[in-house]
Design a protein around this motif. Structure first.
Motif, PDB file in Angstrom:
ATOM      1  N   ASP A 179      10.417  12.040  76.007  1.00 14.17           N
ATOM      2  CA  ASP A 179       9.199  12.360  75.244  1.00 14.17           C
ATOM      3  C   ASP A 179       8.260  11.161  75.171  1.00 14.17           C
ATOM      4  O   ASP A 179       7.038  11.305  75.295  1.00 14.17           O
ATOM      5  CB  ASP A 179       9.549  12.825  73.827  1.00 14.17           C
ATOM      6  CG  ASP A 179      10.188  14.204  73.809  1.00 14.17           C
ATOM      7  OD1 ASP A 179      10.008  14.965  74.776  1.00 14.17           O
ATOM      8  OD2 ASP A 179      10.865  14.512  72.811  1.00 14.17           O
ATOM      9  N   LEU A 180       8.815   9.967  74.967  1.00 15.36           N
ATOM     10  CA  LEU A 180       7.992   8.759  74.950  1.00 15.36           C
ATOM     11  C   LEU A 180       7.355   8.544  76.324  1.00 15.36           C
ATOM     12  O   LEU A 180       6.176   8.200  76.422  1.00 15.36           O
ATOM     13  CB  LEU A 180       8.822   7.534  74.556  1.00 15.36           C
ATOM     14  CG  LEU A 180       8.080   6.192  74.566  1.00 15.36           C
ATOM     15  CD1 LEU A 180       6.919   6.196  73.561  1.00 15.36           C
ATOM     16  CD2 LEU A 180       9.054   5.051  74.278  1.00 15.36           C
ATOM     17  N   TYR A 181       8.134   8.762  77.380  1.00 16.83           N
ATOM     18  CA  TYR A 181       7.610   8.629  78.735  1.00 16.83           C
ATOM     19  C   TYR A 181       6.412   9.565  78.948  1.00 16.83           C
ATOM     20  O   TYR A 181       5.370   9.142  79.450  1.00 16.83           O
ATOM     21  CB  TYR A 181       8.711   8.927  79.766  1.00 16.83           C
ATOM     22  CG  TYR A 181       8.180   9.068  81.150  1.00 16.83           C
ATOM     23  CD1 TYR A 181       7.902   7.943  81.916  1.00 16.83           C
ATOM     24  CD2 TYR A 181       7.911  10.324  81.680  1.00 16.83           C
ATOM     25  CE1 TYR A 181       7.378   8.071  83.189  1.00 16.83           C
ATOM     26  CE2 TYR A 181       7.390  10.460  82.955  1.00 16.83           C
ATOM     27  CZ  TYR A 181       7.126   9.334  83.706  1.00 16.83           C
ATOM     28  OH  TYR A 181       6.598   9.468  84.956  1.00 16.83           O
ATOM     29  N   GLU A 182       6.552  10.815  78.551  1.00 18.05           N
ATOM     30  CA  GLU A 182       5.457  11.786  78.709  1.00 18.05           C
ATOM     31  C   GLU A 182       4.255  11.389  77.851  1.00 18.05           C
ATOM     32  O   GLU A 182       3.109  11.555  78.263  1.00 18.05           O
ATOM     33  CB  GLU A 182       5.917  13.204  78.355  1.00 18.05           C
ATOM     34  CG  GLU A 182       6.973  13.758  79.297  1.00 18.05           C
ATOM     35  CD  GLU A 182       6.512  13.852  80.746  1.00 18.05           C
ATOM     36  OE1 GLU A 182       5.309  14.092  80.997  1.00 18.05           O
ATOM     37  OE2 GLU A 182       7.366  13.681  81.639  1.00 18.05           O
ATOM     38  N   TYR A 183       4.511  10.856  76.689  1.00 16.38           N
ATOM     39  CA  TYR A 183       3.426  10.409  75.814  1.00 16.38           C
ATOM     40  C   TYR A 183       2.655   9.256  76.460  1.00 16.38           C
ATOM     41  O   TYR A 183       1.421   9.268  76.495  1.00 16.38           O
ATOM     42  CB  TYR A 183       3.987   9.993  74.448  1.00 16.38           C
ATOM     43  CG  TYR A 183       2.925   9.461  73.521  1.00 16.38           C
ATOM     44  CD1 TYR A 183       1.999  10.322  72.945  1.00 16.38           C
ATOM     45  CD2 TYR A 183       2.817   8.095  73.257  1.00 16.38           C
ATOM     46  CE1 TYR A 183       0.994   9.836  72.109  1.00 16.38           C
ATOM     47  CE2 TYR A 183       1.835   7.609  72.422  1.00 16.38           C
ATOM     48  CZ  TYR A 183       0.927   8.480  71.858  1.00 16.38           C
ATOM     49  OH  TYR A 183      -0.060   7.995  71.037  1.00 16.38           O
TER      50      TYR A 183
END
Length: 165
Positions: free
Chosen positions: A70-74
């Motif tokens: 999720d952090l990567y996508e953010y």
């Protein structure tokens, strides 16, 4: 609407105005080029911004993705969004310079100067406290900004002359 006074510069002044506006527009196109690099790196193995490496961020794309998808996508969505805003700033600057400043329009000059100044005033300070102000990272922006500033200064004198007539 442009008046005759806006276009009444002498040959030397209009040459300087064209040169200044051209440099301002070129810098705007350089901002777009930087945005394209910024955008493309999001989708490559590099992932992090130009000039940001292990000395600034001790993990890369795989580690960020492994730590938190999720952090990567953010982060990825921020890269895409920021590249869009950099490109939009470049387009606005180039168009204002080419279609307005070149014709001696004060509103275009003021806006063409205000747009990148605002963008840089917001974006640049955050780079310094976190050690992200590397030459590799900001060098192209500094170069484009220097070209822009030279263009704005070259165009200023004929803009002032046109205003006085």
């Amino acid at each position: 609407m442009a008046t005759t006074a806006h276009r009444a510069a002498t040959g030397a002044e209009s040459g300087a105005l064209r040169l200044g506006a051209s440099l301002m527009a070129l810098a705007g196109l350089a901002f777009i080029g930087y945005a394209v690099i910024f955008f493309a790196r999001n989708f490559t193995g590099a992932f992090l911004e130009l000039g940001i490496g292990p000395a600034e961020v001790d993990v890369g794309r795989p580690q960020i993705r492994a730590f938190s998808p999720d952090l990567y996508e953010y982060i990825s969505h921020l890269h895409i969004a920021v590249s869009g805003f950099i490109a939009a700033t470049g387009l606005a600057t180039a168009a204002l310079a080419w279609f307005g400043v070149r014709h001696g329009l004060w509103w275009a000059y003021v806006t063409a100067v205000a747009v990148p100044v605002l963008a840089l005033a917001v974006a640049l300070p955050a780079h310094y406290p976190y050690g992200l102000a590397t030459l590799g990272h900001l060098g192209l922006i500094y170069l484009a900004t220097a070209v822009f500033a030279v263009g704005a200064l070259v165009a200023l004198k004929p803009m002032l002359q046109v205003r006085r007539t």
